[in-house]
Design a protein around this motif. Structure first.
Motif, PDB file in Angstrom:
ATOM      1  N   LYS A   1       0.834  -1.209   0.000  1.00 40.03           N
ATOM      2  CA  LYS A   1       0.000   0.000   0.000  1.00 40.03           C
ATOM      3  C   LYS A   1       0.865   1.253   0.000  1.00 40.03           C
ATOM      4  O   LYS A   1       0.568   2.237  -0.688  1.00 40.03           O
ATOM      5  CB  LYS A   1      -0.928   0.008   1.209  1.00 40.03           C
ATOM      6  N   LYS A   2       1.947   1.234   0.787  1.00 42.38           N
ATOM      7  CA  LYS A   2       2.849   2.387   0.825  1.00 42.38           C
ATOM      8  C   LYS A   2       3.505   2.616  -0.530  1.00 42.38           C
ATOM      9  O   LYS A   2       3.623   3.752  -0.990  1.00 42.38           O
ATOM     10  CB  LYS A   2       3.947   2.172   1.876  1.00 42.38           C
ATOM     11  N   VAL A   3       3.917   1.529  -1.154  1.00 42.97           N
ATOM     12  CA  VAL A   3       4.603   1.628  -2.448  1.00 42.97           C
ATOM     13  C   VAL A   3       3.650   2.173  -3.507  1.00 42.97           C
ATOM     14  O   VAL A   3       4.049   2.944  -4.367  1.00 42.97           O
ATOM     15  CB  VAL A   3       5.180   0.250  -2.854  1.00 42.97           C
ATOM     16  N   LYS A   4       2.380   1.772  -3.439  1.00 46.65           N
ATOM     17  CA  LYS A   4       1.397   2.257  -4.397  1.00 46.65           C
ATOM     18  C   LYS A   4       1.240   3.778  -4.289  1.00 46.65           C
ATOM     19  O   LYS A   4       1.193   4.480  -5.297  1.00 46.65           O
ATOM     20  CB  LYS A   4       0.057   1.566  -4.174  1.00 46.65           C
ATOM     21  N   SER A   5       1.190   4.289  -3.068  1.00 46.27           N
ATOM     22  CA  SER A   5       1.061   5.738  -2.905  1.00 46.27           C
ATOM     23  C   SER A   5       2.356   6.445  -3.289  1.00 46.27           C
ATOM     24  O   SER A   5       2.328   7.584  -3.754  1.00 46.27           O
ATOM     25  CB  SER A   5       0.668   6.086  -1.476  1.00 46.27           C
TER      26      SER A   5
END
Length: 82
Positions: A19-23
């Protein structure tokens, strides 16, 4: 603080990291777009100068973020989480 290797993450931690990488991808796109806009404005307004090459400074950071994203995606696929 030491950063754990991605392979040592639990499934829940890996999903949170995804999720962090997506943002991070969205932030990278916004930053690169802004830097290109600043470089174009500076070049048109003042000719070639330091700000013309400003987007090149951020490219290694974006490349590192992309490599991390690929690693997270491969681990997710390997563990059948995605």
């Amino acid at each position: 603080m030491e950063q754990k290797e991605l392979a040592a993450f639990t499934n829940e931690e890996l999903l949170q990291e995804a999720k962090k990488v997506k943002s991070t991808n969205i932030y990278d796109a916004v930053i690169i777009g802004s830097l290109i806009g600043i470089a174009l404005y500076s070049t048109i307004r003042n000719g070639f100068g330091l700000l013309t090459f400003l987007p090149l400074v951020y490219l290694p950071i974006a490349a590192r973020n992309r490599a991390k994203k690929q690693e997270v995606e491969s681990l997710l696929k390997e563990r059948d989480l995605k």
